[in-house]
Design a protein around this motif. Structure first.
Motif, PDB file in Angstrom:
ATOM      1  N   ILE A  28       0.845  -1.200   0.000  1.00 58.01           N
ATOM      2  CA  ILE A  28       0.000   0.000   0.000  1.00 58.01           C
ATOM      3  C   ILE A  28       0.880   1.250   0.000  1.00 58.01           C
ATOM      4  CG2 ILE A  28      -1.618   1.361   1.384  1.00 58.01           C
ATOM      5  CD1 ILE A  28      -2.880  -1.330   2.254  1.00 58.01           C
ATOM      6  N   GLY A  29       1.935   1.227   0.796  1.00 55.29           N
ATOM      7  CA  GLY A  29       2.853   2.364   0.837  1.00 55.29           C
ATOM      8  C   GLY A  29       3.491   2.639  -0.514  1.00 55.29           C
ATOM      9  N   VAL A  30       3.872   1.589  -1.228  1.00 55.88           N
ATOM     10  CA  VAL A  30       4.469   1.765  -2.558  1.00 55.88           C
ATOM     11  C   VAL A  30       3.429   2.303  -3.531  1.00 55.88           C
ATOM     12  CG1 VAL A  30       5.441   0.517  -4.525  1.00 55.88           C
ATOM     13  CG2 VAL A  30       6.288   0.055  -2.229  1.00 55.88           C
ATOM     14  N   ARG A  31       2.230   1.744  -3.494  1.00 56.93           N
ATOM     15  CA  ARG A  31       1.177   2.180  -4.418  1.00 56.93           C
ATOM     16  C   ARG A  31       0.767   3.631  -4.186  1.00 56.93           C
ATOM     17  NH1 ARG A  31      -3.009  -2.922  -4.468  1.00 56.93           N
ATOM     18  NH2 ARG A  31      -1.547  -4.448  -5.328  1.00 56.93           N
ATOM     19  N   LEU A  32       0.779   4.074  -2.935  1.00 57.40           N
ATOM     20  CA  LEU A  32       0.335   5.423  -2.615  1.00 57.40           C
ATOM     21  C   LEU A  32       1.472   6.442  -2.574  1.00 57.40           C
ATOM     22  CD1 LEU A  32      -2.350   4.713   0.124  1.00 57.40           C
ATOM     23  CD2 LEU A  32      -2.687   5.217  -2.297  1.00 57.40           C
ATOM     24  N   HIS A  33       2.684   5.994  -2.816  1.00 59.36           N
ATOM     25  CA  HIS A  33       3.820   6.912  -2.817  1.00 59.36           C
ATOM     26  C   HIS A  33       3.662   7.884  -3.991  1.00 59.36           C
ATOM     27  CE1 HIS A  33       7.953   8.374  -3.112  1.00 59.36           C
ATOM     28  NE2 HIS A  33       8.050   8.022  -1.835  1.00 59.36           N
ATOM     29  N   PRO A  34       3.901   9.180  -3.764  1.00 56.35           N
ATOM     30  CA  PRO A  34       3.706  10.159  -4.844  1.00 56.35           C
ATOM     31  C   PRO A  34       4.475   9.828  -6.128  1.00 56.35           C
ATOM     32  CG  PRO A  34       4.015  11.285  -2.759  1.00 56.35           C
ATOM     33  CD  PRO A  34       4.261   9.822  -2.503  1.00 56.35           C
ATOM     34  N   LYS A  35       5.690   9.318  -6.007  1.00 61.66           N
ATOM     35  CA  LYS A  35       6.475   8.981  -7.196  1.00 61.66           C
ATOM     36  C   LYS A  35       5.785   7.874  -7.992  1.00 61.66           C
ATOM     37  CE  LYS A  35      11.127   7.710  -8.754  1.00 61.66           C
ATOM     38  NZ  LYS A  35      10.691   7.695 -10.091  1.00 61.66           N
ATOM     39  N   THR A  36       5.231   6.892  -7.302  1.00 64.82           N
ATOM     40  CA  THR A  36       4.526   5.810  -7.991  1.00 64.82           C
ATOM     41  C   THR A  36       3.295   6.341  -8.698  1.00 64.82           C
ATOM     42  OG1 THR A  36       5.276   4.249  -6.302  1.00 64.82           O
ATOM     43  CG2 THR A  36       3.444   3.559  -7.669  1.00 64.82           C
ATOM     44  N   ILE A  37       2.557   7.206  -8.030  1.00 64.37           N
ATOM     45  CA  ILE A  37       1.350   7.785  -8.633  1.00 64.37           C
ATOM     46  C   ILE A  37       1.727   8.609  -9.858  1.00 64.37           C
ATOM     47  CG2 ILE A  37      -0.539   9.419  -8.256  1.00 64.37           C
ATOM     48  CD1 ILE A  37      -0.539   8.452  -5.306  1.00 64.37           C
TER      49      ILE A  37
END
Length: 105
Positions: A28-37
């Motif tokens: 969840i942290g990776v998916r919601l990280h601004p860079k990922t978005i």
């Protein structure tokens, strides 16, 4: 009847569930990280641009083929009876634009 679990089994189950939860929270942290978005948005935008550019290329290619079919015979020879009037219209349009530009000055 259900079997009674030992304290060690319960502790092992709790530890496994904690590990599963930690993995889920990391995902969840990776998916919601601004860079990922941002990277996902860039990828979707690039895909949409590529798709649109591909459609435009196909449409332009089709139009050029249709015009070429009108101006060139099947054996590849130019159809002068069609090319000459088109060229004359083009020269007339350019001439009018030049005259119009000179009048404005």
């Amino acid at each position: 009847m259900s079997e009674a679990r030992t304290p060690a089994q319960i502790e092992a189950d709790i530890a496994r569930r904690r590990q599963d939860l930690a993995v889920t929270l990391d995902e969840i942290g990776v998916r919601l990280h601004p860079k990922t978005i941002i990277d996902d948005a860039k990828a979707k935008t690039a895909e949409a641009v590529d798709r649109t550019a591909g459609r435009a290329y196909v449409a332009i290619n089709r139009a050029v083929s249709e015009v070429r079919g009108q101006l060139v015979s099947e054996d590849g020879a130019p159809r002068l009876e069609r090319i000459v009037p088109v060229a004359m219209i083009g020269v007339a349009v350019v001439g009018l634009l030049v005259l119009r530009g000179k009048r404005r000055r």
